[in-house]
Design an enzyme around this catalytic site. Structure first.
Site, mmCIF file in Angstrom:
data_model
loop_
_atom_site.group_PDB
_atom_site.id
_atom_site.type_symbol
_atom_site.label_atom_id
_atom_site.label_comp_id
_atom_site.label_asym_id
_atom_site.label_seq_id
_atom_site.Cartn_x
_atom_site.Cartn_y
_atom_site.Cartn_z
ATOM 1 N N GLY A 70 0.774 -1.237 0.000
ATOM 2 C CA GLY A 70 0.000 0.000 0.000
ATOM 3 C C GLY A 70 0.805 1.287 0.000
ATOM 4 C CG PHE A 178 -12.214 0.231 4.380
ATOM 5 C CD1 PHE A 178 -11.421 -0.372 5.345
ATOM 6 C CD2 PHE A 178 -11.968 -0.062 3.049
ATOM 7 C CE1 PHE A 178 -10.408 -1.253 4.988
ATOM 8 C CE2 PHE A 178 -10.957 -0.941 2.681
ATOM 9 C CZ PHE A 178 -10.179 -1.542 3.651
ATOM 10 N NE ARG A 191 -2.606 -3.488 -3.167
ATOM 11 C CZ ARG A 191 -2.566 -3.531 -1.843
ATOM 12 N NH1 ARG A 191 -2.408 -2.418 -1.158
ATOM 13 N NH2 ARG A 191 -2.691 -4.667 -1.193
#
Ligand code: IMP
Ligand code: MG
Length: 205
Positions: A70, A178, A191
């Site tokens: 990430g 989230f 991503r």
């Protein structure tokens, strides 16, 4: 086909490419996603963090340690915003359990390539949530006696903290939401969104 790879979409992308417009992944591929921080807001904040880190280093060298996967986009941008002699290293962890939340125990999947003893280390994370991952990494890295060990996280959710961790550099502090994009995933997807978006519970898979 998942419904987004239509001729119409292809045409819109090509048109945008040819016209020189910035293509928005969030807008083109996921029109329903709500943006929390735009790429411009992220870039401005990353530049500020870079300047702060540069000042704090006082001309000394830096080892930037990204937490895969990430943190990769954040590390890439932050590295170009610091004006120091820097090298990269990466670690990867996994939390036991699965899904969108950390479960407790952390396992190291990929260790540092180079020793960090005596070095100025900056751990670079996408998001600090319970703090379990970074508490584990901090303990692990401190055993090697770095000269300094600092933490930069793009996002921080302080209300979720279980392990005490005080990051040295925080991009944005957010409530318990989230988020996806700019490196952050939901089940490994999203991503590559250039903006940080909200993952709403009703977003279609
Ligand atoms: P922690 O150990 O609970 O602090 O977990 C940190 C890790 O959980 C992050 O590096 C992310 O991989 C993941 N995570 C926590 N919150 C989010 C989120 O809102 N979106 C995506 N990943 C998240
Ligand atoms: Mg992470």
């Amino acid at each position: 086909m998942n419904g987004i790879d239509t001729d119409l979409h292809r045409k819109a992308w090509l048109q945008a490419l040819n016209s020189g417009d910035t293509i928005s992944m969030s807008a083109a591929a996921y029109p329903d996603l709500e943006i929390l921080y735009t790429r411009q807001q992220i870039a401005e904040r990353v530049a500020e963090l870079g300047a702060q880190i540069t000042r704090d280093l006082n001309g000394e060298k830096l080892v930037m340690v990204g937490v895969l996967k990430g943190a990769a986009p954040f590390l890439a941008d932050l590295a170009r915003a610091v004006q120091v002699d820097a090298t990269f290293d990466f670690v990867a962890t996994s939390s036991y359990g699965h899904g969108s939340r950390s479960s407790g125990a952390v396992k190291l999947i990929k260790d540092l390539d180079q020793p960090i003893e005596g070095k100025n280390v900056l751990v670079v994370e996408d998001i600090l949530d319970t703090g379990i991952t970074l508490a584990y990494l901090r303990k692990l890295f401190l055993q090697q006696r770095p000269k300094t060990l600092r933490i930069a996280t793009l996002l921080d959710k302080p209300s979720r903290r279980i392990e005490e961790i005080k990051p040295d550099y925080v991009g944005f502090s957010i409530p318990n939401l989230f988020v996806i994009g700019y490196g952050m995933d939901y089940a490994e997807r999203y991503r590559n969104l250039p903006d940080i978006c909200l993952m709403t519970p009703d977003h279609p898979e």
